[in-house]
Design a protein around this motif. Structure first.
Motif, mmCIF file in Angstrom:
data_model
loop_
_atom_site.group_PDB
_atom_site.id
_atom_site.type_symbol
_atom_site.label_atom_id
_atom_site.label_comp_id
_atom_site.label_asym_id
_atom_site.label_seq_id
_atom_site.Cartn_x
_atom_site.Cartn_y
_atom_site.Cartn_z
ATOM 1 N N THR A 26 0.836 -1.203 0.000
ATOM 2 C CA THR A 26 0.000 0.000 0.000
ATOM 3 C C THR A 26 0.874 1.257 0.000
ATOM 4 O OG1 THR A 26 -0.209 -0.092 2.420
ATOM 5 C CG2 THR A 26 -1.951 -1.142 1.119
ATOM 6 N N ASN A 27 2.039 1.212 0.642
ATOM 7 C CA ASN A 27 2.928 2.373 0.614
ATOM 8 C C ASN A 27 3.362 2.701 -0.812
ATOM 9 O OD1 ASN A 27 3.008 2.816 3.457
ATOM 10 N ND2 ASN A 27 5.167 3.369 3.307
ATOM 11 N N ASP A 28 3.709 1.662 -1.561
ATOM 12 C CA ASP A 28 4.143 1.882 -2.941
ATOM 13 C C ASP A 28 3.031 2.507 -3.777
ATOM 14 O OD1 ASP A 28 6.618 0.832 -2.348
ATOM 15 O OD2 ASP A 28 6.234 -1.128 -3.261
ATOM 16 N N LEU B 8 5.870 15.564 0.874
ATOM 17 C CA LEU B 8 4.858 14.531 1.038
ATOM 18 C C LEU B 8 5.365 13.478 2.004
ATOM 19 C CD1 LEU B 8 5.387 11.579 -0.635
ATOM 20 C CD2 LEU B 8 5.222 13.169 -2.555
ATOM 21 N N ALA B 9 4.424 12.873 2.684
ATOM 22 C CA ALA B 9 4.754 11.798 3.615
ATOM 23 C C ALA B 9 3.721 10.692 3.458
ATOM 24 C CB ALA B 9 4.756 12.305 5.056
ATOM 25 N N VAL B 10 4.184 9.471 3.435
ATOM 26 C CA VAL B 10 3.297 8.311 3.395
ATOM 27 C C VAL B 10 3.430 7.583 4.726
ATOM 28 C CG1 VAL B 10 2.723 6.149 2.254
ATOM 29 C CG2 VAL B 10 3.512 8.102 0.903
ATOM 30 N N ILE C 259 4.623 0.683 11.995
ATOM 31 C CA ILE C 259 4.400 1.853 11.149
ATOM 32 C C ILE C 259 5.626 2.057 10.270
ATOM 33 C CG2 ILE C 259 4.026 4.363 11.149
ATOM 34 C CD1 ILE C 259 2.781 3.909 14.000
ATOM 35 N N LEU C 260 5.389 2.373 9.011
ATOM 36 C CA LEU C 260 6.472 2.688 8.074
ATOM 37 C C LEU C 260 6.202 4.059 7.479
ATOM 38 C CD1 LEU C 260 9.002 1.923 6.432
ATOM 39 C CD2 LEU C 260 7.468 0.901 4.736
ATOM 40 N N GLY D 294 8.283 -3.568 6.413
ATOM 41 C CA GLY D 294 8.466 -2.639 7.511
ATOM 42 C C GLY D 294 9.735 -1.836 7.286
ATOM 43 N N ARG D 295 10.266 -1.284 8.353
ATOM 44 C CA ARG D 295 11.497 -0.507 8.245
ATOM 45 C C ARG D 295 12.659 -1.408 7.842
ATOM 46 N NH1 ARG D 295 13.698 1.385 12.310
ATOM 47 N NH2 ARG D 295 14.474 3.345 11.470
#
Length: 322
Positions: free
Chosen positions: A97-99, A208-210, A195-196, A125-126
């Motif tokens: 979902t981040n991508d 921007l931040a995701v 959280i990532l 994750g991280r």
């Protein structure tokens, strides 16, 4: 017009009460037959909609754990003057979902885009670590923000997000959720979620931040891979009953929208009250090498303050506790 959305909005606005099909048809400018057909479609999805002669339609009984964008939109509170205009999208399956959010951000999507998935095939994750993302077990979602904060305040993003998510969980589950710096959610020593945060910035500001997060929702102990079975938990294991992911996502959006507007001093005080790491001696692997010291708290930018050898105080923006 999205009839499913409008019907769900009407049904959830009056839970347990009948909504007149005739009145709904008139309000939406469609036929009663059209309303009935869409009610049938929602029933097939799993919504427990019952029809009562001369009264209308209502939701009855327990609503299954459906992750449906129309429901999330229908239940969002009306936009406040300074609130974030959330735009939820749900996929049955995606890589990360981040991508997806990063890709949409590149083509100009505004702040407030929310992408959730029933399953991730490349959840991470991280440090690129794999995140277990089996279908239906967890809430896997990412949120686009455009904070415009100075780059020096980048650490605030994960602090605000972790606090908001912890508070949202506690709204639904009778549990005290704790935070392990920098990005993990814990309950009684077991990891519940992570959280990532990924950003794009220039010399002036964070453009921007995701904020991506994965929260174990419906897992039983046997659902976890053997290597994490003893150190992981879920909302189901904590509460003894399933928690609807749509309810959780709505609570997170509500808390995040409010905490993002709060003065950071209030945020860091609330965060510190539930942080597992403060007061402890930590070894933190950072991009600049290993830092060891006692975790004291957060500075005004959200960085972790460590008292290192010799009594000197160092600020650490990101790293892994070993």
């Amino acid at each position: 017009m999205n009839l499913d959305l409008e019907i769900l909005r009407a049904l959830f606005a009056q839970p347990g009460e009948a909504v007149s099909g005739a009145a709904l048809a008139e309000t939406l400018g469609v036929t009663r037959s059209a309303v009935w057909k869409h009610m049938e479609q929602l029933q097939k999805l799993g919504y427990p909609i019952v029809s009562q002669p001369h009264l209308g339609y209502r939701l009855e009984g327990t609503i299954p754990d459906l992750l449906v964008a129309d429901e999330i939109v229908a239940r969002l509170p009306k936009a406040r003057a300074k609130g974030i205009a959330w735009k939820p999208v749900v996929f049955r399956e995606t890589g990360s979902t981040n991508d997806l959010v990063l890709r949409e951000a590149q083509v100009g999507q505004p702040e407030g885009l929310v992408i959730a998935a029933d399953r991730q095939t490349q959840g991470r994750g991280r440090q690129g670590r794999k995140w277990h993302s089996r279908a239906g077990d967890g809430l896997y979602a990412s949120i686009l923000l455009r904070p415009g904060w100075p780059l020096t305040q980048v650490a605030r993003l994960t602090i605000v997000a972790s606090l908001a998510i912890a508070e949202a969980i506690e709204e639904l589950v009778p549990a005290r959720i704790e935070i392990k710096w920098p990005n993990d959610l814990f309950f009684q020593g077991k990891k519940l979620g992570g959280i990532l945060t990924e950003i794009q910035a220039d010399a002036e500001a964070i453009r921007l931040a995701v904020i991506g997060f994965g929260i174990n929702c419906r897992n039983t102990a046997s659902d976890f891979p053997p290597e994490i079975r003893e150190i992981a938990t879920s909302l189901h294991l904590i509460a003894g009953t399933p928690v609807r992911r749509a309810d959780l996502l709505l609570a997170i959006l509500d808390h995040l929208g409010r905490r993002a507007r709060d003065p950071f001093e209030q945020v860091r005080e609330a965060w510190a009250a539930r942080c597992l790491s403060l007061g402890k001696l930590l070894s933190v692997q950072t991009a600049g090498g290993l830092r060891q010291g006692q975790a004291l708290g957060l500075d005004e930018n959200g960085a972790l303050l460590l008292r290192v050898e010799g009594g000197r105080i160092e600020a650490v923006t990101a790293g892994d506790i070993s």
